[in-house]
Write an enzyme that holds these catalytic residues in place. Structure first.
Site, PDB file in Angstrom:
ATOM      1  N   HIS A  74       1.632   5.117  -2.638  1.00 16.35           N
ATOM      2  CA  HIS A  74       1.053   5.993  -3.646  1.00 16.35           C
ATOM      3  C   HIS A  74       2.144   6.720  -4.420  1.00 16.35           C
ATOM      4  O   HIS A  74       3.290   6.809  -3.969  1.00 16.35           O
ATOM      5  CB  HIS A  74       0.163   7.068  -2.989  1.00 16.35           C
ATOM      6  CG  HIS A  74      -0.833   6.544  -2.019  1.00 16.35           C
ATOM      7  ND1 HIS A  74      -2.029   5.971  -2.396  1.00 16.35           N
ATOM      8  CD2 HIS A  74      -0.826   6.509  -0.655  1.00 16.35           C
ATOM      9  CE1 HIS A  74      -2.714   5.614  -1.327  1.00 16.35           C
ATOM     10  NE2 HIS A  74      -2.010   5.933  -0.256  1.00 16.35           N
ATOM     11  N   ASN A  99      -2.121  13.833   3.776  1.00 18.93           N
ATOM     12  CA  ASN A  99      -3.007  14.554   4.700  1.00 18.93           C
ATOM     13  C   ASN A  99      -2.794  14.232   6.181  1.00 18.93           C
ATOM     14  O   ASN A  99      -3.739  14.044   6.923  1.00 18.93           O
ATOM     15  CB  ASN A  99      -4.502  14.425   4.298  1.00 18.93           C
ATOM     16  CG  ASN A  99      -4.988  13.005   4.076  1.00 18.93           C
ATOM     17  OD1 ASN A  99      -5.053  12.211   4.996  1.00 18.93           O
ATOM     18  ND2 ASN A  99      -5.334  12.699   2.834  1.00 18.93           N
ATOM     19  N   ARG A 114     -14.666  12.707   4.348  1.00 24.20           N
ATOM     20  CA  ARG A 114     -13.846  13.918   4.319  1.00 24.20           C
ATOM     21  C   ARG A 114     -12.860  13.924   3.153  1.00 24.20           C
ATOM     22  O   ARG A 114     -12.220  14.935   2.888  1.00 24.20           O
ATOM     23  CB  ARG A 114     -13.095  14.073   5.645  1.00 24.20           C
ATOM     24  CG  ARG A 114     -12.218  12.897   5.970  1.00 24.20           C
ATOM     25  CD  ARG A 114     -11.668  12.944   7.389  1.00 24.20           C
ATOM     26  NE  ARG A 114     -11.179  11.654   7.796  1.00 24.20           N
ATOM     27  CZ  ARG A 114     -10.020  11.134   7.420  1.00 24.20           C
ATOM     28  NH1 ARG A 114      -9.236  11.824   6.611  1.00 24.20           N
ATOM     29  NH2 ARG A 114      -9.635   9.956   7.840  1.00 24.20           N
ATOM     30  N   TYR A 128     -12.152   1.523   1.486  1.00 22.91           N
ATOM     31  CA  TYR A 128     -11.610   2.390   2.528  1.00 22.91           C
ATOM     32  C   TYR A 128     -12.779   3.040   3.247  1.00 22.91           C
ATOM     33  O   TYR A 128     -13.580   3.762   2.634  1.00 22.91           O
ATOM     34  CB  TYR A 128     -10.705   3.449   1.900  1.00 22.91           C
ATOM     35  CG  TYR A 128      -9.891   4.264   2.890  1.00 22.91           C
ATOM     36  CD1 TYR A 128      -9.557   3.782   4.151  1.00 22.91           C
ATOM     37  CD2 TYR A 128      -9.456   5.546   2.548  1.00 22.91           C
ATOM     38  CE1 TYR A 128      -8.810   4.529   5.033  1.00 22.91           C
ATOM     39  CE2 TYR A 128      -8.703   6.317   3.427  1.00 22.91           C
ATOM     40  CZ  TYR A 128      -8.379   5.803   4.668  1.00 22.91           C
ATOM     41  OH  TYR A 128      -7.635   6.553   5.554  1.00 22.91           O
ATOM     42  N   ARG A 173     -10.350   0.817  -6.287  1.00 18.65           N
ATOM     43  CA  ARG A 173     -10.559   1.269  -4.921  1.00 18.65           C
ATOM     44  C   ARG A 173     -11.858   2.046  -4.822  1.00 18.65           C
ATOM     45  O   ARG A 173     -12.124   2.938  -5.630  1.00 18.65           O
ATOM     46  CB  ARG A 173      -9.393   2.164  -4.487  1.00 18.65           C
ATOM     47  CG  ARG A 173      -9.370   2.456  -2.981  1.00 18.65           C
ATOM     48  CD  ARG A 173      -8.287   3.468  -2.659  1.00 18.65           C
ATOM     49  NE  ARG A 173      -7.892   3.430  -1.261  1.00 18.65           N
ATOM     50  CZ  ARG A 173      -7.254   4.417  -0.645  1.00 18.65           C
ATOM     51  NH1 ARG A 173      -6.929   5.521  -1.308  1.00 18.65           N
ATOM     52  NH2 ARG A 173      -6.917   4.325   0.626  1.00 18.65           N
ATOM     53  N   ASP A 184       2.076   3.054   3.207  1.00 27.60           N
ATOM     54  CA  ASP A 184       1.216   4.199   2.923  1.00 27.60           C
ATOM     55  C   ASP A 184       2.031   5.429   2.507  1.00 27.60           C
ATOM     56  O   ASP A 184       1.515   6.546   2.522  1.00 27.60           O
ATOM     57  CB  ASP A 184       0.308   4.552   4.101  1.00 27.60           C
ATOM     58  CG  ASP A 184      -0.814   5.525   3.716  1.00 27.60           C
ATOM     59  OD1 ASP A 184      -1.331   5.415   2.589  1.00 27.60           O
ATOM     60  OD2 ASP A 184      -1.142   6.417   4.516  1.00 27.60           O
ATOM     61  N   HIS A 217       0.854  -1.192   0.000  1.00 25.86           N
ATOM     62  CA  HIS A 217       0.000   0.000   0.000  1.00 25.86           C
ATOM     63  C   HIS A 217       0.885   1.235   0.000  1.00 25.86           C
ATOM     64  O   HIS A 217       1.444   1.622   1.032  1.00 25.86           O
ATOM     65  CB  HIS A 217      -0.933   0.032   1.206  1.00 25.86           C
ATOM     66  CG  HIS A 217      -1.937   1.145   1.148  1.00 25.86           C
ATOM     67  ND1 HIS A 217      -3.206   0.974   0.644  1.00 25.86           N
ATOM     68  CD2 HIS A 217      -1.856   2.453   1.512  1.00 25.86           C
ATOM     69  CE1 HIS A 217      -3.868   2.127   0.700  1.00 25.86           C
ATOM     70  NE2 HIS A 217      -3.065   3.035   1.233  1.00 25.86           N
ATOM     71  N   TYR A 241      -7.856  17.669  -1.355  1.00 23.05           N
ATOM     72  CA  TYR A 241      -6.577  18.086  -0.796  1.00 23.05           C
ATOM     73  C   TYR A 241      -5.547  18.107  -1.918  1.00 23.05           C
ATOM     74  O   TYR A 241      -5.725  17.475  -2.960  1.00 23.05           O
ATOM     75  CB  TYR A 241      -6.105  17.151   0.325  1.00 23.05           C
ATOM     76  CG  TYR A 241      -5.726  15.757  -0.145  1.00 23.05           C
ATOM     77  CD1 TYR A 241      -4.409  15.439  -0.492  1.00 23.05           C
ATOM     78  CD2 TYR A 241      -6.681  14.748  -0.238  1.00 23.05           C
ATOM     79  CE1 TYR A 241      -4.069  14.166  -0.920  1.00 23.05           C
ATOM     80  CE2 TYR A 241      -6.347  13.478  -0.659  1.00 23.05           C
ATOM     81  CZ  TYR A 241      -5.032  13.189  -1.001  1.00 23.05           C
ATOM     82  OH  TYR A 241      -4.691  11.935  -1.422  1.00 23.05           O
ATOM     83  N   THR A 259      -6.686   9.709  -4.024  1.00 21.36           N
ATOM     84  CA  THR A 259      -7.917  10.453  -4.280  1.00 21.36           C
ATOM     85  C   THR A 259      -7.645  11.812  -4.916  1.00 21.36           C
ATOM     86  O   THR A 259      -8.497  12.337  -5.634  1.00 21.36           O
ATOM     87  CB  THR A 259      -8.725  10.644  -2.984  1.00 21.36           C
ATOM     88  OG1 THR A 259      -7.918  11.337  -2.025  1.00 21.36           O
ATOM     89  CG2 THR A 259      -9.149   9.312  -2.405  1.00 21.36           C
TER      90      THR A 259
END
Length: 311
Positions: free
Chosen positions: A39, A268, A136, A163, A130, A263, A37, A55, A83
Site C-alpha cells: 500500500h 492497524n 471492523r 477481503y 477491491r 502488506d 500486495h 483508522y 481503506t
C-alpha cells in the site's frame, strides 16, 4: 528507509508505525519477482485521508515503498488501495505513474464512477478493484452495487480482490461465486490458525478454490494470522511457523493461482510490527521448491498484472 511521519493527521492511538530498518533477507528472490500486495498512505499533506475512514495510519509514501522494493530484491509492486483513502485513488495513481511501468494497482471505486474514470485508472496501471468485507475496517456496501461494479470492470480485463474473514465465507459464498471476473482472495481468507489445517473451516476455503478455477489466493500476512509470532525456535524453522501449514497447503494445491506480498506498511497492527526482511525469509517455508517459488513470485503475478509481457 526514512522514518514514518503522520503529516497533518493524527495516527490512530495504539497502532504501530512501520519498521524503518528492515533486515536484508537471507532468501534471494528470483529475477522479476513481484510484491503483489502493498500500500501507499498519503502523505496526508498531499493526499488527505478519507473523512469516513475507520483508522488513520502514519504516512507511507511511494518513495519509501520503492526503497523497500529495492532493498528486499523485488522488481515490481502491486499497490492495493487502502481503506483509509476510501474511493479516492489519487495517492495510488500517483505512485503508479512514478513507478515507470514497475507497478500495477488495485483500486476502490463506487457505483458512481464514470467510464472515463475507469479508463483513466486503466491507463495509470490499475488492473482490479477491491471489495472489503471486514466489518471492523469498512462500512457495508450493498452487494448489488458491488456486482454492478464487477460487471463494469470485467470488459477491461480487471479482476476483483476480496477481503474477508474465514467465519464469514459461508454467508458470502453465493456472492463470491457469482462474480464475473477472476477473484483474488486476500490472505487466504484470514484462517484461524489455531484450528486444524485439515479441519472444516479451512477445508471450506480449499473447496472454494477447488470448485472455482477463477479464484486465486494471496498466501500473505502471516503476521496478522499467527499466534506463535515472529520468533523462530531455531535457524531451520520459520517465523510465524503456525501459519506455514496453511500457506503451504494452498501453494502446493493451487500452484498456478497463488500470489505473495509484504502488506507493507502493515496498517492497524498493535502487537508487533514485522521486519519485512523476515517476511521474505518466510517464503521458502511455504513454497519449498524453486519451481513453486517462481510460480508464486514471478509467473503468476506477471501473468495476472502484466499479461502483455507474459505472452
Amino acid at each position: 528507509m526514512t522514518k514514518p511521519t503522520t503529516g497533518p493527521f493524527t495516527k490512530t492511538p495504539g497502532w504501530l508505525d512501520w519498521y524503518a530498518g528492515p533486515s536484508k533477507p537471507r532468501f534471494v528472490l528470483p529475477a522479476n519477482a513481484v510484491d503483489a500486495h502493498c500500500h501507499v498512505f498519503g502523505p496526508g499533506a498531499d493526499f488527505p485521508y478519507a473523512p469516513e475512514r475507520k483508522y488513520t495510519p502514519c504516512d507511507a509514501s511511494w518513495q519509501q515503498l520503492f526503497a523497500l522494493r529495492d532493498h528486499l530484491g523485488f522488481h515490481k509492486n502491486v499497490i492495493v488501495q487502502a481503506t483509509c483513502h476510501g474511493a479516492d485513488n489519487r495517492a495510488l495513481v500517483d505512485a503508479l505513474q512514478r513507478a515507470e511501468g514497475r507497478a500495477r494497482g488495485v483500486a476502490t471505486v463506487k457505483r458512481s464512477v464514470t467510464d472515463a474514470e475507469l479508463q483513466a485508472l486503466h491507463a495509470a496501471g490499475v488492473r482490479g478493484v477491491r471489495f472489503n468485507f471486514v466489518k471492523r475496517l469498512v462500512d457495508f456496501t450493498p452487494k448489488d452495487e458491488l456486482m454492478e461494479i464487477a460487471a463494469r470492470i470485467a470488459p477491461l480485463g480487471w479482476h476483483v480482490v476480496i477481503y474477508f474473514e474465514a467465519v464469514d465465507l459461508p454467508e458470502l459464498w453465493d456472492f463470491f461465486t457469482a462474480l464475473p471476473t477472476t477473484v483474488v482472495v486476500d490472505h487466504m481468507g484470514r484462517p484461524d490458525v489455531t484450528k486444524p489445517v485439515d479441519g472444516p473451516e479451512f477445508g471450506l476455503f480449499l473447496k472454494f478454490m477447488r470448485e472455482h478455477d477463477n479464484v486465486w489466493s494471496k498466501v500473505s500476512c502471516p503476521e496478522r494470522l499467527s499466534v506463535a509470532g515472529p520468533r523462530a525456535l531455531d535457524g531451520e524453522q520459520a517465523a510465524y511457523r503456525d501459519v506455514v501449514p496453511f500457506a503451504r497447503k494452498v501453494v502446493e494445491t493451487f500452484p498456478d493461482r497463488v500470489l505473495w506480498g509484504t502488506d507493507w506498511p502493515h496498517p492497524n497492527l498493535k502487537d508487533h510490527m514485522p521486519d519485512d526482511g523476515l517476511l521474505v525469509n518466510f517464503i521458502p517455508h511455504i513454497a519449498v521448491t524453486a519451481e513453486l517459488q517462481r510460480k508464486l513470485l514471478v509467473d503468476n503475478p506477471n501473468r495476472l498484472y502484466w499479461p502483455e509481457e507474459s505472452r
